[in-house]
Enzyme design. Sequence first.
Site, PDB file in Angstrom:
ATOM      1  N   LYS A  50       0.844  -1.205   0.000  1.00 15.29           N
ATOM      2  CA  LYS A  50       0.000   0.000   0.000  1.00 15.29           C
ATOM      3  C   LYS A  50       0.879   1.255   0.000  1.00 15.29           C
ATOM      4  CE  LYS A  50      -0.290  -0.209   5.048  1.00 15.29           C
ATOM      5  NZ  LYS A  50      -1.067  -0.669   6.197  1.00 15.29           N
ATOM      6  N   ARG A  98     -10.674   0.141  14.988  1.00 13.62           N
ATOM      7  CA  ARG A  98     -10.547   0.930  13.763  1.00 13.62           C
ATOM      8  C   ARG A  98     -11.521   0.359  12.739  1.00 13.62           C
ATOM      9  NH1 ARG A  98      -4.679   1.670  10.882  1.00 13.62           N
ATOM     10  NH2 ARG A  98      -5.038  -0.526  10.381  1.00 13.62           N
ATOM     11  N   TYR A 118      16.953  29.513   8.269  1.00 16.70           N
ATOM     12  CA  TYR A 118      15.773  30.191   8.822  1.00 16.70           C
ATOM     13  C   TYR A 118      15.714  30.029  10.339  1.00 16.70           C
ATOM     14  CZ  TYR A 118      13.788  30.522   4.099  1.00 16.70           C
ATOM     15  OH  TYR A 118      13.546  30.810   2.775  1.00 16.70           O
ATOM     16  N   MET A 148      12.765  24.370   2.326  1.00 12.47           N
ATOM     17  CA  MET A 148      11.963  23.680   1.319  1.00 12.47           C
ATOM     18  C   MET A 148      12.819  22.819   0.391  1.00 12.47           C
ATOM     19  SD  MET A 148       9.370  25.224  -1.552  1.00 12.47           S
ATOM     20  CE  MET A 148       8.068  25.749  -0.467  1.00 12.47           C
TER      21      MET A 148
HETATM   22  C1  LIG Z   1      -0.323  -1.746   6.792  1.00 10.48           C
HETATM   23  C2  LIG Z   1      -0.916  -3.002   7.291  1.00 10.48           C
HETATM   24  C3  LIG Z   1      -0.112  -4.128   7.537  1.00 10.48           C
HETATM   25  C4  LIG Z   1       1.391  -4.093   7.454  1.00 10.48           C
HETATM   26  O1  LIG Z   1       1.916  -3.509   8.630  1.00 10.48           O
HETATM   27  P1  LIG Z   1       3.486  -3.411   8.878  1.00 10.48           P
HETATM   28  O2  LIG Z   1       3.580  -2.864  10.248  1.00 10.48           O
HETATM   29  O3  LIG Z   1       4.009  -2.452   7.859  1.00 10.48           O
HETATM   30  O4  LIG Z   1       4.034  -4.773   8.719  1.00 10.48           O
HETATM   31  C5  LIG Z   1      -0.751  -5.306   7.898  1.00 10.48           C
HETATM   32  N1  LIG Z   1      -2.099  -5.358   8.022  1.00 10.48           N
HETATM   33  C6  LIG Z   1      -2.879  -4.288   7.817  1.00 10.48           C
HETATM   34  C7  LIG Z   1      -4.347  -4.419   7.998  1.00 10.48           C
HETATM   35  C8  LIG Z   1      -2.317  -3.077   7.462  1.00 10.48           C
HETATM   36  O5  LIG Z   1      -3.108  -2.007   7.282  1.00 10.48           O
END
Ligand SMILES: *Cc1c(COP(=O)(O)O)cnc(C)c1O
Length: 355
Positions: free
Chosen positions: A34, A129, A251, A299
Amino acid sequence: MRPIQVTISLSALEHNLAVAKSKAPQSKIMAVVKANGYGHGLLNAAKGLKAADGFAILGLDEALTLRNAGYTQTILMLEGVFSSDELIHVSEKAISIVVHSEVQINMLEQVKLAKPISVHLKINTGMNRLGFKPSDFESARVRLEACSNVADLTLMTHFATADEFVGIAEPLAVFNKTTQDHQEPCSLANSASLLRFPEAHGQWVRAGIMLYGSSPVAGESAASFNLKPVMQFTSKIIAVQSLETDESIGYGQTFTAVKKTRVGIVACGYADGYPRHAPNGTPVAVAGELTQIIGRVSMDMLYVDISDIPEAEIGAHVELWGSQASVDDVAQAAGTISYELLCAVAPRVSIKVVG
Ligand SMILES: *Cc1c(COP(=O)(O)O)cnc(C)c1O
């Protein structure tokens, strides 16, 4: 062209996947790609992780990108579909989906599909969640089992504290109790659970951050898990300044020299994805030697102390993170986690893929 670049090592991805397999030999590995492959590029990540048994992403567009690139393994949409029209494409392309809400069950029951879909039924074991509460699990499972659009079920949960001292004993017990009467395959572990809790290795494990060579556990280095960094974020020094005692740089004058200080001006700033809140002292490697950034990240530029690296002139190589300055150490100095830094590398930074 600005000298800033990200280099992605396919062999490091392959190596880290092999580490995941060796730690969870009974499980199928779902490589989580992802967020554009945690910032490495979706197809770059998939290429290095092509031996994985599956891929996990969020959006249908990412799923289709992977399928259309020729990947034939399981592809799981981690949040499931966002509207019922997505189910048509999901079915056509044999994509698997998480189902975490009643709304998503309704969509599955109401749509007409050519082929049934593999479903990962998500149970909320305390993270609160996504997912069905244990008390709602049975009715969700019964509905999905009766639904002709569902090919098969995998039971899934996600732990809030797999990387923390308290671990997962409590939510794992909730999961096991909730699912004890069922034989469906399970998917529970992220990277931290994969490395720390063999009792959470189900049919599937979902490995993310560890595949990119970063530690999922605070206070334990990636190297201690035999993981190799995949991303090297590099640039060059484009100017050199010398500060006299009491002179400042950048800065806000957040760094003032207490002695004569040689400073390299590096072509990298927060618009490239380097964290602006990285303080004085954040590690960086210049000409192969570890030193630190000083002053406030701007930046397009940041500043490095090269007082003890006399050979570092204009054009000197800078590793912002990678094999010398680990992304975990940079993240810790900046008060964040490697995930955020990796994902935040800006589109204006070109990515080079190496074997
Ligand atoms: C992102 C995610 C993972 C992977 O988590 P890591 O800590 O990067 O290994 C696994 N399961 C779900 C549901 C996730 O959203």
